[in-house]
Scaffold this motif. Structure first.
Motif, mmCIF file in Angstrom:
data_model
loop_
_atom_site.group_PDB
_atom_site.id
_atom_site.type_symbol
_atom_site.label_atom_id
_atom_site.label_comp_id
_atom_site.label_asym_id
_atom_site.label_seq_id
_atom_site.Cartn_x
_atom_site.Cartn_y
_atom_site.Cartn_z
ATOM 1 N N LEU A 48 -10.524 36.807 -0.233
ATOM 2 C CA LEU A 48 -11.028 35.636 0.480
ATOM 3 C C LEU A 48 -12.262 36.089 1.247
ATOM 4 N N LEU A 49 -13.429 35.649 0.816
ATOM 5 C CA LEU A 49 -14.690 36.090 1.394
ATOM 6 C C LEU A 49 -15.218 35.025 2.351
ATOM 7 N N LEU A 50 -15.281 35.367 3.635
ATOM 8 C CA LEU A 50 -15.806 34.463 4.662
ATOM 9 C C LEU A 50 -17.257 34.847 4.906
ATOM 10 N N ASP A 51 -18.168 34.059 4.339
ATOM 11 C CA ASP A 51 -19.596 34.368 4.370
ATOM 12 C C ASP A 51 -20.277 33.731 5.569
ATOM 13 N N ASN A 52 -21.145 34.483 6.215
ATOM 14 C CA ASN A 52 -21.911 34.008 7.377
ATOM 15 C C ASN A 52 -21.013 33.604 8.539
ATOM 16 N N CYS A 53 -20.133 34.497 8.912
ATOM 17 C CA CYS A 53 -19.207 34.166 10.002
ATOM 18 C C CYS A 53 -19.605 34.809 11.332
ATOM 19 N N GLU A 54 -20.805 35.373 11.398
ATOM 20 C CA GLU A 54 -21.196 36.081 12.619
ATOM 21 C C GLU A 54 -21.281 35.176 13.846
ATOM 22 N N HIS A 55 -21.448 33.876 13.647
ATOM 23 C CA HIS A 55 -21.497 32.957 14.789
ATOM 24 C C HIS A 55 -20.096 32.477 15.188
ATOM 25 N N LEU A 56 -19.084 32.960 14.496
ATOM 26 C CA LEU A 56 -17.694 32.590 14.774
ATOM 27 C C LEU A 56 -16.913 33.845 15.170
ATOM 28 N N VAL A 57 -17.465 34.589 16.107
ATOM 29 C CA VAL A 57 -16.961 35.933 16.432
ATOM 30 C C VAL A 57 -15.527 35.945 16.963
ATOM 31 N N GLU A 58 -15.065 34.866 17.504
ATOM 32 C CA GLU A 58 -13.678 34.816 17.973
ATOM 33 C C GLU A 58 -12.763 34.168 16.944
ATOM 34 N N ALA A 59 -13.245 33.127 16.299
ATOM 35 C CA ALA A 59 -12.408 32.361 15.376
ATOM 36 C C ALA A 59 -12.083 33.118 14.090
ATOM 37 N N CYS A 60 -13.032 33.852 13.540
ATOM 38 C CA CYS A 60 -12.787 34.553 12.270
ATOM 39 C C CYS A 60 -11.725 35.645 12.401
ATOM 40 N N PRO A 61 -11.811 36.527 13.369
ATOM 41 C CA PRO A 61 -10.750 37.537 13.490
ATOM 42 C C PRO A 61 -9.373 36.903 13.748
#
Length: 72
Positions: A48-61
Motif C-alpha cells: 500500500l503506497l501512500l504517495d505525497n503524504c509529507e503534509h499529513l505528518v501525524e495522520a499517516c503514521p
C-alpha cells in the motif's frame, strides 16, 4: 500494489477514506473507514503506497499503525 495519491488531500481526517476509495471499498455499515480497510487487508499481502503524504505528518503514521494490526 495499491497506489494512493494524497497530494490533493487537505483534511487529514479523510486519509482513511482516500485509502478505502483506492482499494475500491464501499461500506455502508457505519463502521469507520479505517476499520473497513483493516478488515479488507487482514488476509491479504499487499503493498500500500501512500504517495505525497509529507503534509499529513501525524495522520499517516497513525493510519499505518492501525493498518499494521491486520498482519497475522
Amino acid at each position: 500494489m495499491v497506489f494512493v495519491r494524497l497530494a490533493e488531500l487537505r483534511d487529514a481526517e479523510l486519509l482513511p477514506d482516500m485509502v478505502a476509495d483506492a482499494l475500491g471499498l464501499r461500506d455502508q455499515s457505519g463502521r469507520s473507514s479505517t476499520d473497513v480497510v483493516v478488515e479488507h487487508l487482514r488476509d491479504r499481502r499487499m503493498l500500500l503506497l501512500l504517495d505525497n503524504c509529507e503534509h499529513l505528518v501525524e495522520a499517516c503514521p497513525r493510519f499505518c499503525e492501525s493498518a499494521s494490526t491486520c498482519r497475522s
